[in-house]
Scaffold this active site. Structure first.
Site, PDB file in Angstrom:
ATOM      1  N   TYR A 162       0.837  -1.495   0.285  1.00 15.93           N
ATOM      2  CA  TYR A 162       0.130  -0.270  -0.173  1.00 15.93           C
ATOM      3  C   TYR A 162       0.931   1.706  -0.279  1.00 15.93           C
ATOM      4  CZ  TYR A 162      -3.782   3.165   1.458  1.00 15.93           C
ATOM      5  OH  TYR A 162      -4.488   3.978   1.272  1.00 15.93           O
TER       6      TYR A 162
ATOM      7  N   ASP B 210      12.034  -2.346   9.420  1.00 14.33           N
ATOM      8  CA  ASP B 210      11.008  -1.843   8.580  1.00 14.33           C
ATOM      9  C   ASP B 210       9.755  -1.284   9.101  1.00 14.33           C
ATOM     10  OD1 ASP B 210       9.388  -1.376   6.280  1.00 14.33           O
ATOM     11  OD2 ASP B 210       8.928  -3.571   6.311  1.00 14.33           O
TER      12      ASP B 210
ATOM     13  N   CYS C 168       5.653  -0.815   8.582  1.00 19.21           N
ATOM     14  CA  CYS C 168       5.296  -2.527   7.782  1.00 19.21           C
ATOM     15  C   CYS C 168       4.253  -3.012   6.544  1.00 19.21           C
ATOM     16  CB  CYS C 168       6.748  -3.497   8.306  1.00 19.21           C
ATOM     17  SG  CYS C 168       5.364  -4.500   9.701  1.00 19.21           S
TER      18      CYS C 168
ATOM     19  N   TRP D 206       1.637  -5.238   5.039  1.00 21.00           N
ATOM     20  CA  TRP D 206       1.240  -6.642   5.370  1.00 21.00           C
ATOM     21  C   TRP D 206       2.647  -7.356   5.074  1.00 21.00           C
ATOM     22  CZ3 TRP D 206      -2.154  -3.302   3.200  1.00 21.00           C
ATOM     23  CH2 TRP D 206      -3.554  -2.973   4.143  1.00 21.00           C
ATOM     24  N   GLY D 207       3.442  -6.439   5.501  1.00 22.39           N
ATOM     25  CA  GLY D 207       5.107  -6.517   4.918  1.00 22.39           C
ATOM     26  C   GLY D 207       5.619  -7.841   4.242  1.00 22.39           C
TER      27      GLY D 207
ATOM     28  N   SER E 195      -1.041  -1.372  13.469  1.00 21.34           N
ATOM     29  CA  SER E 195      -2.469  -2.191  12.677  1.00 21.34           C
ATOM     30  C   SER E 195      -2.495  -3.672  13.629  1.00 21.34           C
ATOM     31  CB  SER E 195      -2.519  -1.607  11.324  1.00 21.34           C
ATOM     32  OG  SER E 195      -3.655  -2.810  10.820  1.00 21.34           O
TER      33      SER E 195
ATOM     34  N   CYS F  93      -6.804  11.166  -5.418  1.00 21.10           N
ATOM     35  CA  CYS F  93      -5.143  11.171  -5.257  1.00 21.10           C
ATOM     36  C   CYS F  93      -4.392  11.033  -6.526  1.00 21.10           C
ATOM     37  CB  CYS F  93      -4.752  10.120  -3.923  1.00 21.10           C
ATOM     38  SG  CYS F  93      -5.205  10.552  -2.594  1.00 21.10           S
TER      39      CYS F  93
END
Length: 394
Positions: free
Chosen positions: A128, A165, A168, A170-171, A191, A358
């Site tokens: 993201y 990181d 981070c 969702w990794g 989160s 955006c």
């Protein structure tokens, strides 16, 4: 029929059709490409002096409907706002206070919507943040993998490096660095939803010995210089202007001497960081990123340097982010029926406007995306970076 509209609207020439609650409709120009359905009489008065925030709010609250391509609707609405909105309507920047509780609540509001919702329109790794398009026609999946690689190359990431990181998600980057560069990664997020799925994916790829994801506020990072490299992607927008110095100090304290720090994030057009886009920034603050603040490139660069780091490379990826957002918006628009089953109607309206808006904002240059690479010099001032940037592109 057009004479029934306020004079300010009668004089416009836009590819826009206004359809009123009583069935009447008015074309403000030839070949209208977008239709605004005004469902309440009092909105007509607002349309004579509209901001992007007012138009967006009316859509989110269901008082106004947009018919046509969502991206084209954003463009036409901006032209409407530009024609009728004045500089006097712009508000000075509002400085926000940030603490651990409010920041955690803001992160949860934005990122804990639904993992399944994000999966509808993000890439397979659920990155993201701005992708990196080596070729303009590359797929989103390829561009996100190339972004991970671009970051790792800039960091001169080596096998065995300990990478921090920050934010981070969702990794995806953490797993890429461990899998492709044999790095050890410590990732932090606020989160809970991201952490849960991120850990599941780490386990599924057999990377639990290399990747450790945790809930942790950046203010609580260890300050013993244990990390060889630090990367922060799409996170510092949540830090706030007042905390930029502290944020950079924490990154400085986390990385070893000679280590590298990469900050990848959205930056403001104006030096004072005031919102742009005739109310678009206020809409995002109200509905999408509560307490978010975008600093200018000069502001974050100064904070990095004041913390003791040395900026060695800066790259703008503004148009890359515009293209990324177009992909996201198109993906969401193609999955509206599935999205409607995952989130409330109001939430879906917000995200439709946010992604398309955006994309438009980056295209217009209202906001930018900068990757800033910094080094923590040794005590005598030297560092180990190559003399040129050529190694990053081999």
């Amino acid at each position: 029929m057009l004479a029934q509209l306020p004079p300010a609207l009668q004089s416009l020439h836009l590819p826009l059709r206004l359809k009123l609650w009583d069935g009447n409709q008015f074309d403000l120009g030839p070949s209208p490409q977008v239709t605004i359905l005004v469902k309440e009489p009092q909105l007509i008065g607002q349309l004579t002096h509209p901001s992007m925030e007012q138009l967006g709010t009316a859509f989110v609250e269901g008082k106004l409907e947009l018919e046509g391509d969502i991206g084209e609707a954003i463009r036409v609405c901006d032209e409407l706002s530009e024609a009728l909105f004045t500089d006097e309507d712009e508000q000075p920047p509002e400085r926000r206070s940030h603490d651990k509780r409010t920041d955690a609540e803001a992160i949860s509001y934005h990122y804990d919507v639904s993992n399944a919702f994000y999966q509808l329109w993000l890439d397979q790794d659920m990155a993201y943040s701005c992708a990196y398009f080596r070729e303009p026609d590359n797929t989103l999946d390829q561009a996100q993998q190339d972004k991970f690689d671009h970051l790792c190359r800039k960091l001169r990431l080596n096998a065995g490096d300990y990478l921090l990181d920050v934010g981070c998600g969702w990794g995806g980057l953490a797993r890429f660095a461990a899998r492709e560069y044999d790095a050890k990664v410590f990732g932090i997020t606020l989160s809970k939803e991201q952490l849960k799925l991120g850990r599941q994916r780490v386990k599924a790829e057999g990377l639990t010995d290399k990747v450790d994801l945790q809930i942790l506020d950046y203010r609580d990072l260890p300050q013993d210089g244990r990390f060889d490299k630090v990367v922060s992607v799409g996170m510092f927008e949540h830090v706030g202007h007042a905390n930029l110095a502290l944020y950079c100090q924490k990154l400085f304290g986390a990385v070893r001497e000679g280590g590298l720090v990469m900050n990848h994030g959205i930056t403001a057009k104006h030096v004072d960081g005031r919102p742009v886009g005739r109310g678009a920034g206020e809409f995002i603050d109200r509905y999408v990123f509560p307490h978010g603040e975008l600093p200018h490139l000069s502001m974050i660069s100064a904070s990095i340097c004041e913390a003791g780091l040395e900026v060695v490379d800066v790259e703008s990826l503004r148009l890359h982010y515009a293209k990324t957002l177009h992909h996201w918006s198109e993906n969401l628009e193609n999955q509206l029926h599935k999205a409607a089953a995952l989130v409330p109607e109001k939430t879906l309206r917000i995200w439709r406007l946010y992604l398309a808006g955006c994309a438009y904002a980056f295209e217009k240059g209202w906001i930018n995306l900068h990757q800033i690479l910094a080094v923590k010099p040794y005590a005598d001032g030297h560092h180990d970076l190559p003399w040129t940037r050529e190694d990053m592109y081999r």
